[in-house]
Design a protein around this motif. Structure first.
Motif, short mmCIF file in Angstrom:
data_model
loop_
_atom_site.label_atom_id
_atom_site.label_comp_id
_atom_site.label_asym_id
_atom_site.label_seq_id
_atom_site.Cartn_x
_atom_site.Cartn_y
_atom_site.Cartn_z
N ALA A 29 7.36 6.86 -1.33
CA ALA A 29 7.88 6.14 -3.04
C ALA A 29 7.48 5.89 -3.85
N VAL A 30 6.48 5.81 -4.46
CA VAL A 30 5.76 4.72 -5.45
C VAL A 30 6.49 3.40 -5.75
N VAL A 31 5.77 2.48 -5.70
CA VAL A 31 6.34 1.84 -6.07
C VAL A 31 5.41 0.35 -6.13
N TYR A 32 5.63 -0.84 -7.03
CA TYR A 32 5.11 -1.95 -7.36
C TYR A 32 5.10 -2.85 -6.45
N ASN A 33 3.70 -4.09 -6.01
CA ASN A 33 4.12 -5.27 -5.41
C ASN A 33 2.67 -6.17 -5.75
N GLN A 34 3.32 -6.80 -5.79
CA GLN A 34 1.66 -8.29 -5.34
C GLN A 34 0.73 -8.22 -4.60
N PRO A 35 -0.08 -7.97 -5.11
CA PRO A 35 -1.15 -7.82 -3.53
C PRO A 35 -0.80 -8.40 -2.43
N ALA A 36 -0.42 -7.75 -1.56
CA ALA A 36 0.66 -8.29 0.11
C ALA A 36 0.10 -7.75 1.06
N GLY A 37 0.33 -8.41 2.07
CA GLY A 37 -0.19 -8.13 3.56
C GLY A 37 0.29 -8.92 4.68
N HIS A 38 0.33 -8.48 5.50
CA HIS A 38 0.25 -8.82 7.12
C HIS A 38 -0.90 -10.07 7.65
N VAL A 39 -0.89 -10.60 8.03
CA VAL A 39 -2.00 -12.01 8.18
C VAL A 39 -1.62 -11.41 9.78
N GLU A 40 -3.34 -11.13 10.17
CA GLU A 40 -4.20 -10.58 11.07
C GLU A 40 -4.65 -11.89 12.11
N CYS A 41 -4.21 -11.28 13.34
CA CYS A 41 -4.70 -12.52 14.28
C CYS A 41 -5.73 -13.59 13.85
N GLY A 42 -5.28 -14.85 14.78
CA GLY A 42 -6.99 -15.01 13.57
C GLY A 42 -6.91 -15.71 12.38
N GLU A 43 -6.18 -15.21 12.15
CA GLU A 43 -6.75 -15.65 9.90
C GLU A 43 -6.04 -17.45 10.16
N SER A 44 -6.19 -17.47 9.07
CA SER A 44 -5.66 -18.12 8.38
C SER A 44 -4.54 -17.34 6.96
N LEU A 45 -3.25 -18.28 6.76
CA LEU A 45 -2.59 -17.87 5.37
C LEU A 45 -3.88 -17.43 4.34
#
Length: 146
Positions: A29-45
């Protein structure tokens, strides 16, 4: 169903009364979201939030505050998400940048325009974050210990 929740980040980026959202293809589906995603290993929030915003919108941003921490379990896939949401201001834009796979466009929308898209939002967290932003929710970035 996954046993562990997925830790994600998102940014509420505002300019001239408009919110930066991504129009994306997700689960057919086509949806809207804030820019978002998963935290990668070793990366800070914080690093993850800045990176995801750049990859999905081609906007470099400066994080200004923590908006909130949200928990949501998707009825579609049973996954529980813990979303750390930041407020950011735009710094610069690279209109020639290639956006992440699945991202169709980055768009600036008013809160009313976002509310009109309720059935096309990636999750209820999108509107909740805008609501919290409009009602002055802000926490200093220093509450996040790295």
């Amino acid at each position: 169903m996954d046993e562990l929740p997925h830790v994600t980040v998102a940014t509420v980026v505002v300019q001239d009364g408009r919110f930066l959202l991504v129009r994306e293809q997700a689960d057919g589906a086509v949806v809207y979201n804030q820019p978002a995603g998963h935290v990668e290993c070793g990366e800070s929030l914080l690093q993850a939030a800045v990176r995801e915003t750049l990859e999905e919108t081609a906007w470099r941003v400066r994080l200004t505050s923590l908006l909130g921490i949200y928990q949501f379990t998707s009825a579609a896939n049973g996954i529980s998400y813990v979303r750390v949401c930041f407020v950011a201001e735009p710094v610069s834009h690279d209109p020639g940048a290639t956006l992440d796979t699945g991202i169709l466009a980055a768009e600036w929308l008013t809160a009313d325009e976002v509310a009109a898209l309720t059935k096309n939002l990636r999750s209820p967290m999108v509107l909740r974050a805008i609501h919290d932003y409009q009602h002055g929710e802000r926490y200093p970035l220093s509450v996040i210990q790295q």
